[in-house]
Design a protein around this motif. Structure first.
Motif, PDB file in Angstrom:
ATOM      1  N   ARG A 177       1.792   0.253   4.554  1.00  0.00           N
ATOM      2  CA  ARG A 177       1.570  -0.917   3.993  1.00  0.00           C
ATOM      3  C   ARG A 177       1.762  -1.991   5.447  1.00  0.00           C
ATOM      4  O   ARG A 177       3.165  -1.442   5.779  1.00  0.00           O
ATOM      5  N   ASP A 183      -2.329 -12.872   6.858  1.00  0.00           N
ATOM      6  CA  ASP A 183      -2.285 -12.836   5.043  1.00  0.00           C
ATOM      7  C   ASP A 183      -0.536 -12.922   4.329  1.00  0.00           C
ATOM      8  O   ASP A 183       0.208 -13.680   5.988  1.00  0.00           O
ATOM      9  N   THR A 187       0.000  -5.117   3.153  1.00  0.00           N
ATOM     10  CA  THR A 187      -0.844  -4.895   1.735  1.00  0.00           C
ATOM     11  C   THR A 187      -1.649  -3.276   2.833  1.00  0.00           C
ATOM     12  O   THR A 187      -1.234  -3.086   3.708  1.00  0.00           O
TER      13      THR A 187
END
Length: 199
Positions: A177, A183, A187
């Protein structure tokens, strides 16, 4: 830029004074495709500290004069994170048999000079010095071919890795991650391992 690049294999406390410079270099290089990593300086310093604390680890440094222009990290798999160890355990590998080449970062203007080859040579030499390894591995992120940030001239390093004796093992997968550029949160990213068997 000088073409007289010095390569040094470093371990332990000798690395301490290089941590801020290495953290900055990692953030700079990993912003590029395919990692697109929106780096955090404090996280990078903490991450690099693990290589100082592990007596069997190595960081290979590339210098142009006194300036670090590249670095490559590695350590025995048994010291790595659970995310990295899990696919090997599930596929019947003994962790003591596996040496893990973590990452290589190199300033853009120094690419194409053979430094990447020397990074692999030095990490493999370190594994040989430690002894007892049957496999050397690394992993890389998988991005879709139609990723919006994929440069039109992007060329994967598969042929370079094959030439070094490494081959992709689709059965060995994990996920890490991090926060991509643009962003708002971290993620999971699919990671696939490449493996070289020691003779």
């Amino acid at each position: 830029m000088s073409r007289n690049i010095r390569i040094a294999r470093c371990t332990g406390a000798a690395l301490q004074r290089y941590i801020p410079e290495l953290a900055g270099l990692r953030i700079e290089v990993f912003r590029e495709f395919p990692y697109l990593y929106d780096g955090d300086f404090n996280y990078e310093k903490k991450y690099l500290q693990t290589y100082i604390d592990c007596s069997d680890s190595v960081i290979v440094l590339a210098f142009d004069g006194d300036k670090i222009v590249g670095a490559s990290t590695a350590m025995p798999m048994k010291y790595e994170t659970d995310e990295l160890k899990k696919p090997f355990i599930e596929n019947g590998y003994k962790l003591n048999d596996v040496f893990y080449c973590s990452e290589s970062v190199l300033n853009r203007q120094y690419r194409g000079l053979g430094i990447g080859v020397r990074f692999f040579e030095q990490r493999e030499a370190h594994a040989e010095d430690l002894g007892g390894f049957k496999h050397i591995t690394f992993c890389c992120v998988e991005r879709p071919l139609d990723h919006p940030r994929r440069p039109a001239d992007y060329v994967p390093l598969d042929k370079f890795w094959n030439k070094r004796g490494y081959f992709k093992h689709p059965e060995l997968r994990t996920a890490y991650r991090w926060k991509d550029l643009d962003d708002n949160e971290e993620t999971p990213k699919p990671m696939i391992f490449w493996l070289k068997d020691e003779r």
